[in-house]
Design a protein around this motif. Structure first.
Motif, PDB file in Angstrom:
ATOM      1  N   PHE A  95     105.626  29.320  33.562  1.00  0.00           N
ATOM      2  CA  PHE A  95     104.215  29.697  33.621  1.00  0.00           C
ATOM      3  C   PHE A  95     104.116  30.977  34.448  1.00  0.00           C
ATOM      4  CE2 PHE A  95      99.755  29.605  34.735  1.00  0.00           C
ATOM      5  CZ  PHE A  95      99.172  29.101  33.591  1.00  0.00           C
ATOM      6  N   PRO A  96     103.371  31.959  33.987  1.00  0.00           N
ATOM      7  CA  PRO A  96     102.518  31.965  32.797  1.00  0.00           C
ATOM      8  C   PRO A  96     103.317  31.959  31.495  1.00  0.00           C
ATOM      9  CG  PRO A  96     102.644  34.149  33.752  1.00  0.00           C
ATOM     10  CD  PRO A  96     103.341  33.243  34.708  1.00  0.00           C
ATOM     11  N   ARG A  97     102.643  31.583  30.407  1.00  0.00           N
ATOM     12  CA  ARG A  97     103.293  31.534  29.101  1.00  0.00           C
ATOM     13  C   ARG A  97     103.575  32.931  28.574  1.00  0.00           C
ATOM     14  NH1 ARG A  97      99.727  30.248  25.734  1.00  0.00           N
ATOM     15  NH2 ARG A  97     101.112  29.741  23.991  1.00  0.00           N
ATOM     16  N   TRP A  98     102.794  33.908  28.980  1.00  0.00           N
ATOM     17  CA  TRP A  98     102.921  35.251  28.426  1.00  0.00           C
ATOM     18  C   TRP A  98     104.053  36.006  29.102  1.00  0.00           C
ATOM     19  CZ3 TRP A  98      99.828  37.732  24.622  1.00  0.00           C
ATOM     20  CH2 TRP A  98      98.859  36.888  24.048  1.00  0.00           C
ATOM     21  N   MET A  99     104.892  36.625  28.249  1.00  0.00           N
ATOM     22  CA  MET A  99     106.028  37.405  28.722  1.00  0.00           C
ATOM     23  C   MET A  99     105.871  38.860  28.262  1.00  0.00           C
ATOM     24  SD  MET A  99     107.691  34.850  30.091  1.00  0.00           S
ATOM     25  CE  MET A  99     109.269  35.587  30.475  1.00  0.00           C
ATOM     26  N   ARG A 100     106.564  39.735  28.963  1.00  0.00           N
ATOM     27  CA  ARG A 100     106.538  41.161  28.613  1.00  0.00           C
ATOM     28  C   ARG A 100     107.962  41.680  28.481  1.00  0.00           C
ATOM     29  NH1 ARG A 100     107.091  45.853  31.551  1.00  0.00           N
ATOM     30  NH2 ARG A 100     107.149  44.664  33.515  1.00  0.00           N
ATOM     31  N   CYS A 101     108.255  42.311  27.365  1.00  0.00           N
ATOM     32  CA  CYS A 101     109.566  42.923  27.166  1.00  0.00           C
ATOM     33  C   CYS A 101     109.647  44.193  28.002  1.00  0.00           C
ATOM     34  CB  CYS A 101     109.789  43.243  25.687  1.00  0.00           C
ATOM     35  SG  CYS A 101     111.342  44.113  25.355  1.00  0.00           S
ATOM     36  N   LEU A 107     103.951  42.117  24.468  1.00  0.00           N
ATOM     37  CA  LEU A 107     103.262  41.122  25.285  1.00  0.00           C
ATOM     38  C   LEU A 107     102.913  39.944  24.394  1.00  0.00           C
ATOM     39  CD1 LEU A 107     102.176  40.886  28.240  1.00  0.00           C
ATOM     40  CD2 LEU A 107      99.985  41.690  27.375  1.00  0.00           C
ATOM     41  N   SER A 108     103.522  38.791  24.682  1.00  0.00           N
ATOM     42  CA  SER A 108     103.286  37.624  23.839  1.00  0.00           C
ATOM     43  C   SER A 108     103.682  36.368  24.601  1.00  0.00           C
ATOM     44  CB  SER A 108     104.090  37.732  22.539  1.00  0.00           C
ATOM     45  OG  SER A 108     103.880  36.601  21.718  1.00  0.00           O
ATOM     46  N   ALA A 109     103.219  35.217  24.113  1.00  0.00           N
ATOM     47  CA  ALA A 109     103.593  33.943  24.723  1.00  0.00           C
ATOM     48  C   ALA A 109     105.044  33.619  24.383  1.00  0.00           C
ATOM     49  CB  ALA A 109     102.670  32.833  24.237  1.00  0.00           C
ATOM     50  N   PHE A 110     105.737  32.949  25.313  1.00  0.00           N
ATOM     51  CA  PHE A 110     107.162  32.700  25.104  1.00  0.00           C
ATOM     52  C   PHE A 110     107.419  31.683  23.993  1.00  0.00           C
ATOM     53  CE2 PHE A 110     106.100  29.430  28.300  1.00  0.00           C
ATOM     54  CZ  PHE A 110     106.676  28.305  27.738  1.00  0.00           C
ATOM     55  N   ASP A 111     106.411  30.882  23.636  1.00  0.00           N
ATOM     56  CA  ASP A 111     106.621  29.849  22.627  1.00  0.00           C
ATOM     57  C   ASP A 111     106.178  30.286  21.230  1.00  0.00           C
ATOM     58  OD1 ASP A 111     103.963  29.946  23.239  1.00  0.00           O
ATOM     59  OD2 ASP A 111     103.757  27.828  23.775  1.00  0.00           O
ATOM     60  N   THR A 112     106.016  31.598  21.010  1.00  0.00           N
ATOM     61  CA  THR A 112     105.646  32.089  19.679  1.00  0.00           C
ATOM     62  C   THR A 112     106.864  32.422  18.834  1.00  0.00           C
ATOM     63  OG1 THR A 112     105.468  34.341  20.556  1.00  0.00           O
ATOM     64  CG2 THR A 112     103.448  33.013  20.483  1.00  0.00           C
ATOM     65  N   ILE A 130     114.748  36.477  26.847  1.00  0.00           N
ATOM     66  CA  ILE A 130     115.112  37.769  26.273  1.00  0.00           C
ATOM     67  C   ILE A 130     114.318  38.000  24.994  1.00  0.00           C
ATOM     68  CG2 ILE A 130     117.445  37.803  27.249  1.00  0.00           C
ATOM     69  CD1 ILE A 130     118.484  36.886  24.515  1.00  0.00           C
ATOM     70  N   HIS A 131     114.067  39.257  24.709  1.00  0.00           N
ATOM     71  CA  HIS A 131     113.429  39.657  23.453  1.00  0.00           C
ATOM     72  C   HIS A 131     114.545  39.985  22.474  1.00  0.00           C
ATOM     73  CE1 HIS A 131     110.761  42.729  21.111  1.00  0.00           C
ATOM     74  NE2 HIS A 131     110.879  41.572  20.474  1.00  0.00           N
ATOM     75  N   THR A 181      99.660  42.632  17.470  1.00  0.00           N
ATOM     76  CA  THR A 181     100.616  42.546  18.572  1.00  0.00           C
ATOM     77  C   THR A 181     100.123  43.378  19.750  1.00  0.00           C
ATOM     78  OG1 THR A 181     102.436  42.287  17.005  1.00  0.00           O
ATOM     79  CG2 THR A 181     103.006  42.939  19.243  1.00  0.00           C
ATOM     80  N   LEU A 182     100.283  42.840  20.947  1.00  0.00           N
ATOM     81  CA  LEU A 182      99.842  43.543  22.146  1.00  0.00           C
ATOM     82  C   LEU A 182     101.028  44.201  22.835  1.00  0.00           C
ATOM     83  CD1 LEU A 182      97.318  40.970  23.690  1.00  0.00           C
ATOM     84  CD2 LEU A 182      96.890  42.793  22.030  1.00  0.00           C
ATOM     85  N   ARG A 183     100.755  45.345  23.464  1.00  0.00           N
ATOM     86  CA  ARG A 183     101.765  46.068  24.234  1.00  0.00           C
ATOM     87  C   ARG A 183     101.223  46.333  25.640  1.00  0.00           C
ATOM     88  NH1 ARG A 183     106.607  46.363  21.170  1.00  0.00           N
ATOM     89  NH2 ARG A 183     105.943  46.386  18.977  1.00  0.00           N
TER      90      ARG A 183
END
Length: 615
Positions: A95-101, A107-112, A130-131, A181-183
């Protein structure tokens, strides 16, 4: 990733003060939230016996609380990572679920499905997301795995809720059908929030993170959803404003704790033995079993003195301990009462190795002010975690019903609470009641009392609390300030870290309590140095008190410090600041509130309120 993937280590004591249930643990490559205690392995958490503290906890959380338990821990540092012992620990969840490469800014949730966990069983602290096959922000680079780190922004509210930052809502200015998709990217040389941006690849919408804070944040952020990530639960409604906080910020989790000193039972030595060795008697079901256990204890020497009592007497004491005796009626305000009775007794009882004391003479020149000095060569402090708050620290209040909304440690009413025990040493100083009453009658003292009371009322009014409650009195302020000065002086002399020295103030006018206990109770070797007790000897304590009081006469921040009036700025201190009187908040039982050095010695602004006038 398995259901039991080790991701790092923390000290057991940190699970009470820093990383308890609901708190975020910011690891080198991950951020995780500690789950509620109803998801812990209770059997791996050993119970602690402290009836007075348990009774106080029950008064706040309910009678269903059965015991206090320490966090689970591994007994050895060298553990086979594939063994059962390697799985001993507390449950956490990313947590948080959102990760950033870090390479392309995705920028996206890790469970997508865009990120993948990379597990390092032999080096848990290296576990990371990892992305997969990242091609850079423009998609023109060779496919290569890139590290992903947690997004550093979250939402929290004063009701203890915590949620992911609403990235889609924020960048699109509200609810939107766009699923682009978010950046996340930086636009300037510094990492200030105005240089941090989030952008949607599909529609091109973008917004600076500066718009998530302050007045702009109220307009750009949604209402609180009432989320408790450590409980997998959403409250039905929340009327508090959701505000953006940073991952790792200190206002993300404030523990609410209770503490008590483990003091011996002067009138019941057998009951004390049963309490100290409860792990030997907990499972016994008959008087015959008691006889066998006592015989074993006599041979091993695990509980000295138990063989002096008959099996029938021990069995009766066990039954009384199970029923709780009269301890269930102990209230939170009564925690310090029994401590005072033992500390001020003519011959304080001993409970080796948890409580050992030695009375010494009063320092020369202080006989008018101090009537007793007791050196605590050994003491044990037990702390219990009741709950926590977010955004704002819990306010001081004598009424449990007046506290801010406390977030729960479990989804249901807990049948146990997290606790820890630490051993140390201390110095107890009892003050002369007649000298205190004469001092409290001085006009200068009463003037300071009115000033501090006005600041207290203004401070509580600004927080929508009853202004007529919670004021500890001018006696408390004087003793509290002296305790702080002594802690600062001891840290220079005895070798202890200033943050490892703590205080307990006994200041009740109605029942004539007037004393301070300065002690160290640390979870590491700091609690066993022996230097604090040595500083309590008459020749050393007298010198320390004189030096502390002399330093308090003039502050490097004078005249601003000495001229401060709490009634004008609704603060909770008079002549006190970081330069002269404040200590680490882990050392202070009141969060550096209710302090005034002019109550001890004459200062530049005030000389008619000093308690120590003939030194």
């Amino acid at each position: 990733m398995t259901d039991r993937t080790p991701v790092g280590e923390v000290r057991p004591s940190q699970l009470l003060w820093t990383y308890g249930p609901g708190a975020l643990i910011d690891l080198p490559n991950l951020s995780v939230v500690t789950l509620g205690i109803d998801q812990w392995e209770k059997d791996r958490c050993q119970p602690i016996q402290e009836p007075r503290l348990l009774a106080a906890v029950r008064r706040v959380l309910g009678p269903q609380v059965e015991n206090l338990r320490v966090p689970p821990f591994q007994k050895s540092e060298l553990v086979d990572p594939w063994s059962a012992e390697a799985n001993i620990g507390v449950p956490v969840r990313p947590f948080p679920r959102w990760m950033r490469c870090v390479k392309c800014g995705l920028l996206s949730a890790f469970d997508t499905g865009l990120f993948e966990i990379k597990e390092y069983r032999f080096r848990p602290e290296r576990t990371r997301f990892i992305h997969k096959s990242c091609r850079g922000s423009k998609g023109d680079q060779p496919a290569k795995d890139a590290d992903a780190v947690p997004a550093r922004f979250l939402l929290a509210c004063r009701n203890g809720h915590l949620d992911d930052f609403p990235w889609h809502y924020f960048v699109h200015g509200g609810n939107s059908d766009c699923k682009g998709t978010l950046r996340f990217f930086e636009s300037g040389a510094s990492l200030q929030t105005e240089n941090l941006w989030v952008k949607c690849d599909a529609c091109g919408a973008s917004r600076s993170m500066a718009q998530a804070f302050g007045k702009a944040g109220k307009e750009n952020l949604p209402s609180c959803r009432g989320r408790h990530p450590h409980l997998d639960h959403f409250d039905d409604d929340c009327d508090e404003e959701a505000r953006a906080i940073l991952l790792g910020s200190t206002n993300g989790w404030f523990p609410i704790t209770l503490s008590a000193l483990a003091i011996p039972q002067a009138n019941d030595p057998l009951g004390q033995l049963i309490q100290d060795g409860w792990e030997f008697f907990d499972d016994l079901d008959s008087e015959a079993a008691v006889a066998v256990t006592v015989k074993t204890l006599k041979k091993t020497g695990a509980l000295p003195g138990i063989d002096k009592y008959s099996a029938s007497a021990i069995w009766a004491a066990i039954e009384a301990h199970r029923q709780g005796g009269r301890q269930d009626t102990v209230g939170q305000a009564d925690v310090k009462g029994p401590e005072w009775d033992v500390l001020t007794a003519i011959n304080p009882p001993t409970d080796y190795p948890h409580f050992m004391s030695k009375k010494v003479d009063t320092p020369a020149g202080f006989e008018r002010y101090i009537c007793k000095v007791l050196l605590l060569e050994r003491l044990r402090e037990v702390n219990a975690l009741l709950g926590f708050t977010r955004v704002e620290a819990p306010e001081e209040s004598s009424d449990p019903d007046e506290r801010p909304r406390m977030a729960a440690l479990a989804r249901r009413k807990p049948d146990w609470v997290l606790a820890n025990q630490v051993h140390g040493e201390g110095i107890f100083i009892q003050f002369d009641e007649e000298a205190l009453r004469a001092w409290e009658a001085l006009a200068g003292v009463q003037q300071v009392d009115r000033m501090l009371m006005a600041g207290h009322r203004g401070w509580r009014n600004s927080r929508h609390l009853d202004p007529n409650e919670g004021y500890p009195g001018i006696r408390y302020a004087m003793l509290h300030t002296l305790s702080h000065l002594l802690i600062r002086e001891l840290a220079l002399e005895c070798g202890y870290n200033a943050a490892s020295i703590r205080e307990r103030i006994y200041a009740d006018v109605e029942i004539q309590h007037a004393g301070i206990l300065v002690y160290t109770a640390a979870a590491d070797s700091d609690g066993t140095l022996g230097g604090l007790v040595d500083m309590g000897e008459p020749e050393n304590l007298g010198r320390l008190l004189r030096e502390a009081l002399n330093r308090a006469k003039v502050c490097s921040s004078d005249p601003l410090c000495s001229e401060h009036d709490p009634s004008k700025d609704r603060s909770l201190h008079v002549t006190a600041c970081h330069a002269c009187s404040l200590v680490a908040e882990t050392s202070c039982e009141r969060g550096n509130r209710y302090l005034d050095r002019s109550l001890l010695v004459p200062t530049l602004e005030r000389g008619s309120a000093a308690f120590f006038t003939e030194l």
